[in-house]
Design an enzyme around this catalytic site. Structure first.
Site, short mmCIF file in Angstrom:
data_model
loop_
_atom_site.label_atom_id
_atom_site.label_comp_id
_atom_site.label_asym_id
_atom_site.label_seq_id
_atom_site.Cartn_x
_atom_site.Cartn_y
_atom_site.Cartn_z
N CYS A 1 0.86 -1.17 0.00
CA CYS A 1 0.00 0.00 0.00
C CYS A 1 0.90 1.22 0.00
O CYS A 1 1.52 1.56 1.01
CB CYS A 1 -0.91 0.01 1.23
SG CYS A 1 -2.05 1.41 1.23
N LEU A 2 1.02 1.84 -1.16
CA LEU A 2 1.86 3.03 -1.32
C LEU A 2 1.12 3.97 -2.26
O LEU A 2 0.81 3.59 -3.40
CB LEU A 2 3.22 2.62 -1.91
CG LEU A 2 4.26 3.71 -2.06
CD1 LEU A 2 4.69 4.25 -0.70
CD2 LEU A 2 5.48 3.16 -2.80
#
Length: 178
Positions: free
Chosen positions: A89-90
């Site tokens: 999750c970026l």
């Protein structure tokens, strides 16, 4: 600029001036769209001493669509799924936030920074994020245990779906593309 030309340019840039603690290899010279990354955890992170395999897959529409990047080495982290091929999750990699001008080196440095500063308010693993926020010592203990169990020794990428393990004798070589 075509996808393969852009990827080749970025690969050459990364090989000429490698980002700190990051090694890039090509599992196959004939496929410039698949990279294997070995990320050595920063010394200031709880993951210090660990080496993590990442798989970067560039889509044919790159740079207009973001690459897919997964952790091939298991890691105990609120922003990375706790499974064999850990999704990340970026915000940089989210389709809505992706900009064609973003270079892969920027993305790799952001992933490296996630090891120093997890983002528990935007987690993929809610339980781990809650532990990070509320029981930091327990989180650190578990994260260190994962490093010891999964991230010690050289990263060895297998040929199946790009999966990686640590330990053993890796047969990879750094590829320079002309």
């Amino acid at each position: 600029m075509s996808s393969s030309k852009r990827i080749t340019k970025e690969l050459n840039d990364c090989l000429t001036s490698p980002p700190p603690s990051i090694t890039i290899t090509l599992p196959s010279e004939s496929n410039i769209s698949l990279w294997h990354i070995t990320l050595t955890a920063p010394p200031e992170s709880i993951f210090s001493g660990g080496k993590f395999g990442l798989i970067v897959q560039f889509p044919p529409e790159y740079p207009f669509k973001p690459p897919t990047i997964t952790f091939a080495t298991r890691i105990y982290h609120p922003n990375i799924t706790n499974e064999t091929n850990g999704s990340i999750c970026l915000s940089l990699l989210k389709t809505d936030n992706w900009k064609p001008s973003t270079k892969i080196v920027t993305v790799l440095e952001a992933i490296r920074q996630l090891l120093v500063e997890p983002q528990p308010d935007d987690p993929l693993e809610t339980r781990i994020a809650e532990q990070y926020k509320n029981e930091r010592k327990e989180f650190e203990k578990e994260a260190r245990a994962y490093v010891g169990r999964y991230a010690k020794g050289p990263v060895k990428f297998s040929t199946e779906a790009g999966a990686a393990t640590t330990g053993g004798e890796g047969q990879q070589q750094q590829q320079q593309v002309s």
